[in-house]
Enzyme design. Structure first.
Site: not given
Length: 128
Positions: A86-88, A90, A115
């Site tokens: 995961y990132c901020g 997507g 996130f």
């Protein structure tokens, strides 16, 4: 040609024409919480250290996608164990998931919304 040889050829041709490829599965927050019950799951946060300083999903390890060593760092993980990224929001995790496919990881999950959505829906966040 013997019947046995035909079977061997059929198997070999089938194996060569249909290579096993991993698929990236996009998952929701609820699905991730269920997957996290599997102790073999490798959970990877691909955000920068500055972003991670605001919070991280419990049990995740941070491997920054923007770091020039990202590919070699992520390659050190176990390709046979499931991995969720995961990132901020997507975008980076989608790129990371594609890279994981190229590297031969067998089961890849990408958290939809990243996130930011995890936090917005009040899922638990750990402070590093």
């Amino acid at each position: 040609m013997s019947y046995r040889l035909l079977i061997v050829l059929y198997v070999l041709i089938g194996a060569c024409s249909n290579p096993a490829t991993s698929q990236v599965e996009e998952i929701t927050n609820q699905q991730l919480t269920q997957l996290m019950e599997n102790k073999e799951l490798q959970l990877v946060d691909v955000r920068t250290s500055e972003e991670v300083s605001q919070g991280i999903i419990e049990g995740a390890q941070n491997i920054d996608f923007r770091n020039p060593d990202f590919k070699s760092n992520i390659s050190e993980l176990d390709k046979k164990k499931p991995i969720a990224v995961y990132c901020g929001a997507g975008i980076r995790s989608g790129k990371a998931a594609a890279m994981l496919q190229e590297l031969g990881f067998e089961k890849i999950y990408d958290l939809t919304g990243g996130f930011n959505q995890w936090d917005a829906e009040n899922y638990p966040v750990a402070k590093p």
